[in-house]
Design an enzyme around this catalytic site. Structure first.
Site, PDB file in Angstrom:
ATOM      1  N   ARG A  39     -16.661  91.538  52.763  1.00  0.00           N
ATOM      2  CA  ARG A  39     -17.953  91.053  53.238  1.00  0.00           C
ATOM      3  C   ARG A  39     -18.378  89.817  52.459  1.00  0.00           C
ATOM      4  NH1 ARG A  39     -23.626  92.540  52.940  1.00  0.00           N
ATOM      5  NH2 ARG A  39     -23.232  93.561  50.964  1.00  0.00           N
ATOM      6  N   LYS A 103     -16.394 100.855  43.077  1.00  0.00           N
ATOM      7  CA  LYS A 103     -15.892 100.574  44.414  1.00  0.00           C
ATOM      8  C   LYS A 103     -14.453 101.046  44.578  1.00  0.00           C
ATOM      9  CE  LYS A 103     -15.510  96.987  47.931  1.00  0.00           C
ATOM     10  NZ  LYS A 103     -15.900  95.623  48.344  1.00  0.00           N
ATOM     11  N   ARG A 240     -27.537  95.301  45.200  1.00  0.00           N
ATOM     12  CA  ARG A 240     -26.958  95.807  43.959  1.00  0.00           C
ATOM     13  C   ARG A 240     -27.883  96.809  43.302  1.00  0.00           C
ATOM     14  NH1 ARG A 240     -21.786  94.607  44.394  1.00  0.00           N
ATOM     15  NH2 ARG A 240     -21.343  92.365  44.476  1.00  0.00           N
TER      16      ARG A 240
END
Length: 242
Positions: A39, A103, A240
């Site tokens: 992204r 992640k 975030r």
């Protein structure tokens, strides 16, 4: 189903085929990607046995396209493990000891309109790209957040094993999304929502910070700010946790 030893981007290859007139369903697996994309144009590094990268391309005609990346994440997370969480709008996370997350993988969805002669104007060619770390990625430029590797949970896992679990679940989920929309996945997303209740910083000038309060019926992020509730729906906004 096609497997390539190496390509720049499996998403790009399928999009180019669709532009050339071939919109047939295809699961394109790349053992190595030299130009994978995430992204916001971020690079996604793919290196053989250290990762699983594939793209599924097919025609879809949902009543509402909203929430597709969240529905895709739900399908992948449920096929992987109860511990996997979802970070809005398209990341797979493994929680860490501090309650945050690292992640594990990501989803990049791109669509193209079909020729005007097609009877259903809602129908588009959708390419769902998936990247999953098998091993812990090595530090490199471009990594902007803590990362995780799937073998932390399943040390003996290999890419073909994971693909056999993920691809059928993804195909089924896309079919259900086409028929029922995000509503069929909303509660399941809430169970795995990694951001709910957390203070966030965003790149949205109208809502630079706030506390995440789940998502709305269309998959937009609900953010409780000092100025009240704000909805963030653009995939171009960076979010975030603090």
């Amino acid at each position: 189903i096609e497997v390539l030893a190496e390509t720049d981007s499996s998403n790009t290859r399928l999009l180019e085929r669709a532009r050339a007139g071939d919109s047939s369903p295809c699961l394109l697996v790349a053992e190595r990607q030299s130009g994978g994309r995430g992204r916001l144009g971020r690079p996604w590094f793919s290196d053989g046995e250290a990762s699983l990268t594939f793209s599924l391309g097919l025609e879809l005609a949902p009543v509402d396209w909203s929430g597709l990346s969240l529905a895709t994440g739900v399908a992948l997370a449920e096929a992987l493990h109860p511990s996997v969480r979802l970070k809005w709008p398209n990341d797979l996370w493994l929680p860490d000891v501090y309650g945050a997350g690292r992640k594990l993988g990501g989803v990049l969805i791109e669509t193209l309109p079909l020729p005007r002669a097609h009877a259903d104007e809602r129908r588009r060619y959708a390419v769902v790209g998936v990247g999953l770390n098998l091993a812990m990625p090595t530090p490199r430029d471009g990594l902007t957040q803590p990362t995780a590797g799937w073998r932390e949970l399943e040390p003996q896992s290999h890419a073909p094993d994971l693909l056999a679990r993920l691809a059928p679940a993804l195909v089924y989920a896309l079919g259900r999304f086409e028929r029922e929309g995000f509503g069929a996945f909303a509660q399941r997303f809430a169970v795995r929502d990694a951001l709910r209740g957390r203070l966030l910083h965003t790149s949205d000038a109208a809502a630079p910070s706030g506390v995440a309060d789940g998502v709305d019926a269309h998959g937009a992020l609900r953010l409780q700010t000092d100025a009240g509730l704000r909805l963030i729906s653009s995939a171009e906004v960076s979010v975030r946790p603090c």
